[in-house]
Design a protein around this motif. Structure first.
Motif, PDB file in Angstrom:
ATOM      1  N   UNK A 197       0.818  -1.199   0.000  1.00 45.42           N
ATOM      2  CA  UNK A 197       0.000   0.000   0.000  1.00 45.42           C
ATOM      3  C   UNK A 197       0.861   1.261   0.000  1.00 45.42           C
ATOM      4  N   UNK A 198       1.902   1.249   0.818  1.00 46.32           N
ATOM      5  CA  UNK A 198       2.772   2.425   0.908  1.00 46.32           C
ATOM      6  C   UNK A 198       3.490   2.660  -0.421  1.00 46.32           C
ATOM      7  N   UNK A 199       3.979   1.583  -1.047  1.00 43.92           N
ATOM      8  CA  UNK A 199       4.699   1.715  -2.314  1.00 43.92           C
ATOM      9  C   UNK A 199       3.802   2.255  -3.420  1.00 43.92           C
ATOM     10  N   UNK A 200       2.529   1.846  -3.418  1.00 46.95           N
ATOM     11  CA  UNK A 200       1.601   2.272  -4.469  1.00 46.95           C
ATOM     12  C   UNK A 200       0.911   3.596  -4.157  1.00 46.95           C
ATOM     13  N   UNK A 201       1.062   4.083  -2.925  1.00 48.05           N
ATOM     14  CA  UNK A 201       0.363   5.301  -2.520  1.00 48.05           C
ATOM     15  C   UNK A 201      -1.092   5.073  -2.201  1.00 48.05           C
ATOM     16  N   UNK A 202      -1.507   3.809  -2.114  1.00 42.26           N
ATOM     17  CA  UNK A 202      -2.912   3.478  -1.855  1.00 42.26           C
ATOM     18  C   UNK A 202      -3.150   3.389  -0.347  1.00 42.26           C
ATOM     19  N   UNK A 203      -3.037   4.510   0.326  1.00 42.11           N
ATOM     20  CA  UNK A 203      -3.200   4.566   1.779  1.00 42.11           C
ATOM     21  C   UNK A 203      -4.246   5.611   2.131  1.00 42.11           C
ATOM     22  N   UNK A 204      -5.190   5.214   2.974  1.00 43.54           N
ATOM     23  CA  UNK A 204      -6.254   6.119   3.419  1.00 43.54           C
ATOM     24  C   UNK A 204      -6.144   6.292   4.926  1.00 43.54           C
ATOM     25  N   UNK A 205      -6.054   7.545   5.351  1.00 46.84           N
ATOM     26  CA  UNK A 205      -5.926   7.871   6.768  1.00 46.84           C
ATOM     27  C   UNK A 205      -6.735   9.127   7.040  1.00 46.84           C
ATOM     28  N   UNK A 206      -7.514   9.094   8.102  1.00 46.89           N
ATOM     29  CA  UNK A 206      -8.341  10.240   8.487  1.00 46.89           C
ATOM     30  C   UNK A 206      -9.284  10.643   7.350  1.00 46.89           C
ATOM     31  N   UNK A 207      -9.879   9.612   6.701  1.00 51.14           N
ATOM     32  CA  UNK A 207     -10.849   9.792   5.625  1.00 51.14           C
ATOM     33  C   UNK A 207     -10.260  10.505   4.406  1.00 51.14           C
ATOM     34  N   UNK A 208      -8.958  10.395   4.239  1.00 50.02           N
ATOM     35  CA  UNK A 208      -8.300  11.030   3.092  1.00 50.02           C
ATOM     36  C   UNK A 208      -7.313  10.048   2.483  1.00 50.02           C
ATOM     37  N   UNK A 209      -7.415   9.850   1.185  1.00 50.16           N
ATOM     38  CA  UNK A 209      -6.462   8.995   0.483  1.00 50.16           C
ATOM     39  C   UNK A 209      -5.259   9.838   0.088  1.00 50.16           C
ATOM     40  N   UNK A 210      -4.098   9.493   0.633  1.00 53.65           N
ATOM     41  CA  UNK A 210      -2.886  10.251   0.350  1.00 53.65           C
ATOM     42  C   UNK A 210      -1.682   9.353   0.581  1.00 53.65           C
ATOM     43  N   UNK A 211      -0.558   9.637  -0.044  1.00 49.66           N
ATOM     44  CA  UNK A 211       0.639   8.817   0.161  1.00 49.66           C
ATOM     45  C   UNK A 211       1.153   8.962   1.594  1.00 49.66           C
ATOM     46  N   UNK A 212       1.540   7.845   2.183  1.00 44.26           N
ATOM     47  CA  UNK A 212       2.094   7.840   3.531  1.00 44.26           C
ATOM     48  C   UNK A 212       3.396   7.054   3.533  1.00 44.26           C
TER      49      UNK A 212
END
Length: 247
Positions: free
Chosen positions: A143-158
């Motif tokens: 997920x981190x490599x693809x940028x497919x991360x959702x945190x705090x109701x926001x999809x953004x790279x982590x």
């Protein structure tokens, strides 16, 4: 002049109090999500299901403490918040609320740190379950490599595999469990009583360093008079939590 200025400001303080009450009421009206997985956690008492964590109460608060399996870093921000739990927990458990802390690290990595900090609250491991991932506070390498991360109701790279937050659950008379509310990023601020003291002072939070947040000055409570953690680990952890704390 001093009296009149403070009296005028008090009107704004009361406005904030009433607004906060309205937000709390709206929070209680949010839709609930029924959970269908039977999560199992590792505790000092052995394996425990999510239902067991309610300990006879109908409401459960879970604090997601950042502790990645195998990492030596101990998050100053999560520890700062955790320093405030035991006092509140003395009262919560008598008001139909159970509170537990959950991390993805194995229990064998959690307990030595809990003893070091002198905390009494229940701290369990979700290492063997999908709980942290389903609550969107932990992320796979893919997920981190693809940028497919959702945190705090926001999809953004982590960049971090684990982030902090709180999740609130309700268990009804039939035994069904619902996720009723989640709080992430700066949503943890109201749980940090020291901040409310600082907000009354002339200098306020006085967070003027590179991160402009608690990572500028907070240390583990037994590190204030000693040496901080190794610089590399310390800075990585601070940058990670600062990212999580952005509004």
């Amino acid at each position: 002049d001093w009296f009149e200025a403070h009296r005028a400001h008090l009107a704004r303080e009361k406005e904030l109090t009433r607004f906060r009450d309205r937000i709390a009421a709206e929070r209680r009206q949010l839709p609930w999500l029924k959970l269908r997985k039977d999560y199992v956690f590792e505790s000092e008492q052995g394996p425990r299901k999510l239902a067991d964590l309610f300990a006879g109460n109908s409401q459960l608060i879970v604090y997601h403490f950042m502790m990645t399996p195998g990492s030596d870093h101990r998050c100053e921000g999560c520890s700062f918040l955790a320093d405030h739990i035991d006092g509140a927990n003395l009262h919560l458990r008598h008001h139909d609320v159970s509170l537990v802390v959950v991390s993805r690290a194995p229990l064998a990595e959690i307990l030595p740190y809990k003893r070091r900090m002198g905390w009494k609250f229940e701290w369990i491991s979700s290492f063997a379950s999908d709980f942290n991932f389903d609550m969107q506070v932990s992320f796979t390498d893919g997920q981190i490599a693809s940028g497919d991360t959702t945190y705090n109701f926001e999809r953004r790279p982590l960049r971090s595999r684990d982030l902090p937050g709180s999740s609130v659950f309700y268990r009804d008379g039939n035994g069904d469990i619902f996720l009723t509310f989640t709080s992430r990023a700066r949503g943890g601020d109201p749980l940090i009583g020291a901040y409310h003291y600082l907000d009354m002072t002339p200098k306020g939070r006085n967070e003027t360093g590179p991160f402009h947040g608690l990572m500028d000055w907070v240390r583990l409570h037994d590190d204030y008079d000693g040496e901080p953690e190794a610089e590399a680990d310390c800075c990585h952890g601070r940058a990670t939590l600062a990212q999580a704390r952005t509004p």
